[in-house]
Write a protein that holds these residues in place. Structure first.
Motif, mmCIF file in Angstrom:
data_model
loop_
_atom_site.group_PDB
_atom_site.id
_atom_site.type_symbol
_atom_site.label_atom_id
_atom_site.label_comp_id
_atom_site.label_asym_id
_atom_site.label_seq_id
_atom_site.Cartn_x
_atom_site.Cartn_y
_atom_site.Cartn_z
ATOM 1 N N VAL A 19 0.123 -1.581 -0.686
ATOM 2 C CA VAL A 19 0.504 0.158 -0.013
ATOM 3 C C VAL A 19 0.918 1.053 0.207
ATOM 4 N N VAL A 20 1.754 1.296 1.039
ATOM 5 C CA VAL A 20 2.744 2.679 0.551
ATOM 6 C C VAL A 20 3.629 3.174 -0.469
ATOM 7 N N SER A 21 3.666 1.384 -0.736
ATOM 8 C CA SER A 21 4.982 1.669 -1.900
ATOM 9 C C SER A 21 4.093 2.241 -3.593
ATOM 10 N N ALA A 22 2.332 1.173 -2.906
ATOM 11 C CA ALA A 22 2.362 2.452 -4.511
ATOM 12 C C ALA A 22 1.450 3.016 -3.908
ATOM 13 N N THR A 23 0.771 3.513 -2.346
ATOM 14 C CA THR A 23 0.813 5.422 -2.705
ATOM 15 C C THR A 23 2.302 6.062 -3.630
ATOM 16 N N VAL A 24 3.151 5.592 -3.072
ATOM 17 C CA VAL A 24 4.545 6.470 -3.492
ATOM 18 C C VAL A 24 4.566 6.688 -4.547
ATOM 19 N N ALA A 25 4.547 5.206 -5.217
ATOM 20 C CA ALA A 25 4.360 5.268 -7.190
ATOM 21 C C ALA A 25 3.586 5.953 -8.094
ATOM 22 N N THR A 26 2.159 6.305 -6.817
ATOM 23 C CA THR A 26 1.042 7.221 -7.505
ATOM 24 C C THR A 26 1.311 8.731 -7.646
ATOM 25 N N LEU A 27 2.090 8.757 -6.812
ATOM 26 C CA LEU A 27 3.080 10.470 -6.160
ATOM 27 C C LEU A 27 3.809 10.627 -6.851
ATOM 28 N N LEU A 28 4.760 10.177 -7.191
ATOM 29 C CA LEU A 28 6.156 10.378 -7.830
ATOM 30 C C LEU A 28 6.059 10.668 -9.010
ATOM 31 N N LYS A 155 16.174 11.978 -30.744
ATOM 32 C CA LYS A 155 17.474 11.263 -30.321
ATOM 33 C C LYS A 155 16.803 12.122 -28.514
ATOM 34 N N SER A 156 16.650 13.584 -28.906
ATOM 35 C CA SER A 156 16.107 14.665 -27.900
ATOM 36 C C SER A 156 14.810 14.219 -27.213
ATOM 37 N N SER A 157 13.893 14.233 -27.737
ATOM 38 C CA SER A 157 12.553 13.592 -27.316
ATOM 39 C C SER A 157 12.322 12.099 -26.586
ATOM 40 N N LYS A 158 13.818 11.688 -26.565
ATOM 41 C CA LYS A 158 13.749 9.965 -26.013
ATOM 42 C C LYS A 158 13.275 9.994 -24.556
ATOM 43 N N TYR A 159 12.829 8.903 -23.666
ATOM 44 C CA TYR A 159 12.810 8.532 -22.521
ATOM 45 C C TYR A 159 12.973 7.291 -21.861
ATOM 46 N N GLU A 160 13.185 7.319 -20.965
ATOM 47 C CA GLU A 160 13.051 5.832 -20.131
ATOM 48 C C GLU A 160 12.451 5.697 -19.479
ATOM 49 N N PRO A 161 11.834 3.703 -18.337
ATOM 50 C CA PRO A 161 11.115 4.322 -17.467
ATOM 51 C C PRO A 161 11.980 4.572 -16.008
ATOM 52 N N GLY A 162 10.989 5.819 -15.173
ATOM 53 C CA GLY A 162 11.841 5.901 -14.375
ATOM 54 C C GLY A 162 11.101 5.149 -12.807
ATOM 55 N N ALA A 163 11.947 5.671 -11.796
ATOM 56 C CA ALA A 163 12.138 4.795 -10.578
ATOM 57 C C ALA A 163 10.230 4.883 -10.074
ATOM 58 N N ALA A 164 9.611 5.508 -10.432
ATOM 59 C CA ALA A 164 8.190 5.012 -10.064
ATOM 60 C C ALA A 164 7.825 4.151 -10.572
ATOM 61 N N VAL A 165 7.517 3.295 -11.779
ATOM 62 C CA VAL A 165 7.792 2.279 -12.991
ATOM 63 C C VAL A 165 7.981 1.511 -11.749
ATOM 64 N N TYR A 166 9.286 1.211 -11.576
ATOM 65 C CA TYR A 166 10.116 -0.011 -11.061
ATOM 66 C C TYR A 166 9.084 -0.242 -9.376
ATOM 67 N N VAL A 167 9.200 1.157 -8.520
ATOM 68 C CA VAL A 167 8.494 0.766 -7.330
ATOM 69 C C VAL A 167 6.816 0.747 -7.765
ATOM 70 N N ALA A 168 6.303 0.582 -8.658
ATOM 71 C CA ALA A 168 4.666 0.297 -8.968
ATOM 72 C C ALA A 168 5.067 -1.371 -9.400
ATOM 73 N N PHE A 169 6.218 -1.679 -9.787
ATOM 74 C CA PHE A 169 5.991 -3.556 -10.338
ATOM 75 C C PHE A 169 6.229 -4.061 -8.530
ATOM 76 N N VAL A 170 7.110 -3.440 -7.937
ATOM 77 C CA VAL A 170 7.659 -4.007 -6.781
ATOM 78 C C VAL A 170 6.100 -3.693 -6.198
ATOM 79 N N SER A 171 5.403 -2.883 -5.836
ATOM 80 C CA SER A 171 4.390 -2.995 -4.873
ATOM 81 C C SER A 171 3.650 -4.149 -5.602
ATOM 82 N N ALA A 172 3.342 -4.284 -6.732
ATOM 83 C CA ALA A 172 2.475 -5.065 -7.329
ATOM 84 C C ALA A 172 2.925 -6.333 -7.385
ATOM 85 N N GLY A 173 4.455 -6.369 -7.029
ATOM 86 C CA GLY A 173 4.346 -8.028 -6.468
ATOM 87 C C GLY A 173 4.295 -8.042 -5.104
#
Length: 182
Positions: A19-28, A155-173
């Motif tokens: 719950v805590v990590s899903a909330t943090v991921a939502t807000l990051l 190339k200047s408009s390319k993005y990578e997944p950020g930390a919030a996505v990884y936090v969301a995966f961990v919270s789902a787990g």
């Protein structure tokens, strides 16, 4: 009886972490982070995009964020990610309330049989919350990677997944594990 109480407590702790990590991921604000592909040493800013705001970090150390006010102007994956992450947090919180009543080590919540039904309901809430958290994280990651691999995107408009996505995966787990244990 003791091992099942211990497992319930372990699942409850996993659920709280979920719950805590899903909330943090939502807000990051860093679901997407600007990639340093082909940039030179003179790049002055780093950009991040989240579900609720876009942020820019300037080389001077200034950190500036702007909220995303218009829901209808957002792409479908972002609208879906917002909705499902909020629903995930709500379902997980409801699961925590039910789990607190269904724990064998508590005195409140009724008879042994009703506690069992309550614990099963809490587990179902956690599984649903875990799936609701996993879907936007997966879809968001897919969109970011697909856009990154597109040769038409500069190339200047390319993005990578950020930390919030990884936090969301961990919270789902965490939430899925807690749900299965309950």
């Amino acid at each position: 009886m003791m091992p099942s109480s211990t497992m319930q407590m372990f699942a409850f702790i996993l659920a709280v972490l979920g719950v805590v990590s899903a909330t943090v991921a939502t807000l990051l604000p860093n679901w997407k982070v600007s990639a340093d592909v082909g940039s030179n040493i003179m790049t002055a800013i780093s950009q991040m995009q989240g579900l609720w705001m876009d942020c820019t970090w300037y080389s001077t150390g200034v950190f500036s964020c702007s909220l995303k006010y218009s829901v209808l102007a957002l792409p479908a994956y972002l609208q879906t990610a917002r909705t499902t992450m909020v629903l995930s947090c709500m379902m997980a919180t409801m699961g925590l309330c039910l789990a607190a009543l269904g724990l064998k080590c508590t005195r409140w919540g009724g008879s042994y049989r009703s506690k069992g039904h309550t614990a099963i309901s809490a587990g179902a809430c956690f599984v649903i919350a875990g799936v609701l958290c996993l879907v936007p994280a997966s879809w968001f990651t897919n969109e970011v990677i697909t856009t990154f691999m597109d040769s038409k995107v500069p190339k200047s408009s390319k993005y990578e997944p950020g930390a919030a996505v990884y936090v969301a995966f961990v919270s789902a787990g965490f939430l899925l594990a807690a749900g299965v244990i309950f």
